[in-house]
Design an enzyme around this catalytic site. Structure first.
Site, short mmCIF file in Angstrom:
data_model
loop_
_atom_site.label_atom_id
_atom_site.label_comp_id
_atom_site.label_asym_id
_atom_site.label_seq_id
_atom_site.Cartn_x
_atom_site.Cartn_y
_atom_site.Cartn_z
N CYS A 113 0.84 -1.20 0.00
CA CYS A 113 0.00 0.00 0.00
C CYS A 113 0.88 1.26 0.00
CB CYS A 113 -0.97 -0.03 1.17
SG CYS A 113 -2.38 1.08 0.96
N HIS B 108 -3.83 -5.48 1.38
CA HIS B 108 -3.56 -5.80 2.78
C HIS B 108 -4.06 -7.22 3.08
CE1 HIS B 108 -2.38 -1.79 4.09
NE2 HIS B 108 -3.38 -1.29 3.40
#
Length: 496
Positions: free
Chosen positions: A328, A432
């Site tokens: 991310c 994630h």
């Protein structure tokens, strides 16, 4: 719907854990129970099936309750992006960034969102277990409170106060907290729970008797200190690691605004992995894999990382054949630059990245929030990988032509995600939770070790279930649950 609220004398007193345990107790008794936290402040969050964002603790409590995650479980989520400001998320969607003073005024509006969620839950569930935030005795936060007694008074919710005896001063914490409440608030307090006790309970009994006589409130139980209890952390970084002849060394860089560090729980708990959190002033050292984690303020954390001189260590690591993975915000840092023209995360319009991969990132106001499934392309095996996305960035460039994964029917129509470098030493993804699935985790560790990973798989979901059942067993054994549950009040729409 019966409602019971758990408040604490301090942060980390055990509110989240107690709510999770009670959710599992009620679920095992066949009740349909909803966890609820009116306002949460945390950088660890989860994505609901319908694309909303809630605190990680409420996601864990939903699992404990055996219910699907809902945006109404955590109607207000604050994600700090500076010492004085945070992104405000209402009913799962980002509203705006607010400084603390402005949010304090906004709380009157936020209360309406909280009560709307509570009302919806009342139409669907038999029980609502509410978690407070921090302490109800914070004098400076009492006005317009929506997180603790402000909410409890609004819906007339009975309150149990939990305190951590391991910190010391447990009786002062409980008596002092009660003394700082108004008469109306004190009347809502129905009893106390003492958490993390170790030793001879007989030596504590005199104090318990005194507390009950002094406050005229019952002690509903004393929970023991649970060694090795491993559950998803709401915010605090758990640095405890279990290492037993580890086969792989992994370093995670700890940024000031690190987010979703629960990504690494399955690595931390795996005895075949030596997971090291590298903090301020520390060197990365000799490791197999360096991970750049998620960040709520990528420009600020890039500046922090450069000040720590970690980029030079990362380049040295790569020269000696090591692997680097960005997740991310960590992915965004690996590119040439991160542009933030709308001030989504920072007032800095453009920040130079590490320039380790040929792409740039632009932060946009619209956040991607979705659960996703795809095929990991690291080792050409196309192993199924599952996870969730929480990001404002859109990355573009030549490096992304060789993606990290190929999506299966992404809700937003994306075909691929991330990148793998031509020399196979660098990789990045927006996903994630990529280590939570044992097969996907093995695939990534196989890449990180150059094909030499022979460790055992670690099933985080199975481990979590075991821990939640253990927690429920402890609640059954050490709490007077019949008295505790009898304090719950039926929901009445007095605020309407």
């Amino acid at each position: 719907m019966k409602t019971l609220m758990i408040q604490g004398t301090t942060s980390d007193a055990g509110k989240s854990t107690l709510v999770a345990g009670l959710c599992r107790v009620l679920a095992r008794r066949g009740a349909k129970v909803a966890p609820f936290k009116p306002q949460n402040m945390a950088l660890n969050s989860a994505v609901t099936p319908d694309g909303g964002e809630i605190g990680r603790a409420q996601a864990l409590q939903a699992i404990a309750a055996k219910q699907p995650m809902s945006k109404d479980f955590n109607p207000i989520l604050l994600k700090p992006n500076s010492d004085t400001g945070a992104q405000v998320i209402v009913h799962g969607k980002a509203l705006s960034n607010m400084e603390a003073t402005r949010y304090h005024d906004y709380k009157k509006v936020a209360m309406r969102a909280v009560l709307d969620s509570y009302d919806r839950l009342g139409q669907q569930y038999q029980w609502c277990l509410v978690e407070g935030a921090g302490s109800p005795a914070e004098i400076n936060l009492r006005e317009n409170d929506i997180a603790n007694m402000g909410f409890a008074c609004e819906v007339d919710a009975p309150v149990i106060i939990i305190a951590d005896i391991d910190k010391g001063g447990v009786f002062a914490h409980l008596v002092g907290t009660l003394a700082l409440l108004s008469e109306q608030e004190q009347a809502l307090v129905k009893g106390f729970v003492i958490n993390r006790f170790r030793g001879d309970i007989g030596l504590l009994q005199g104090g318990l008797d005194w507390l009950e006589a002094y406050t005229n409130k019952p002690v509903l139980g004393v929970l023991p200190y649970l060694h090795d209890l491993a559950l998803d952390a709401e915010d605090a970084l758990n640095i405890d690691n279990r290492v037993n002849a580890a086969k792989l060394i992994v370093a995670v860089l700890v940024f000031p605004h690190i987010s979703n560090h629960t990504d690494f729980d399955s690595l931390r708990l795996n005895p075949d992995v030596d997971l090291r959190y590298v903090r301020h002033t520390e060197s990365i050292g000799e490791v197999d894999l360096i991970i750049l984690p998620g960040s709520k303020n990528v420009p600020g954390d890039l500046a922090f990382m450069k000040n720590e001189r970690w980029p030079a260590e990362i380049r040295r690591h790569l020269r000696y054949g090591g692997k680097v993975l960005g997740i991310c915000g960590g992915l965004q840092m690996l590119g040439h630059e991160v542009n933030d023209p709308d001030g989504v995360e920072s007032p800095v319009a453009s920040t130079e990245g590490l320039k380790l991969a040929d792409f740039v990132t632009q932060l946009l106001p619209q956040k991607v929030l979705t659960q996703a499934t795809g095929r990991c392309l690291l080792n050409d095996n196309e192993v199924v990988i599952e996870g969730y996305e929480i990001h404002c960035g859109r990355s573009h460039g030549r490096a992304l032509r060789k993606p990290f994964l190929r999506f299966d029917n992404h809700p937003d129509g994306f075909q691929t995600d991330g990148f793998i470098s031509e020399d196979n030493q660098l990789a990045g993804t927006y996903l994630h939770g990529l280590f939570d699935n044992p097969k996907a985790c093995d695939e990534i560790l196989r890449w990180a070790s150059g094909g030499n990973w022979h460790g055992k798989s670690f099933d985080l979901a199975e481990h979590r279930e075991t821990q939640l059942d253990r927690l429920a067993d402890i609640c059954e054994q050490y709490l007077d649950l019949e008295t505790l549950f009898s304090q719950a009040a039926s929901k009445e729409d007095k605020h309407e």
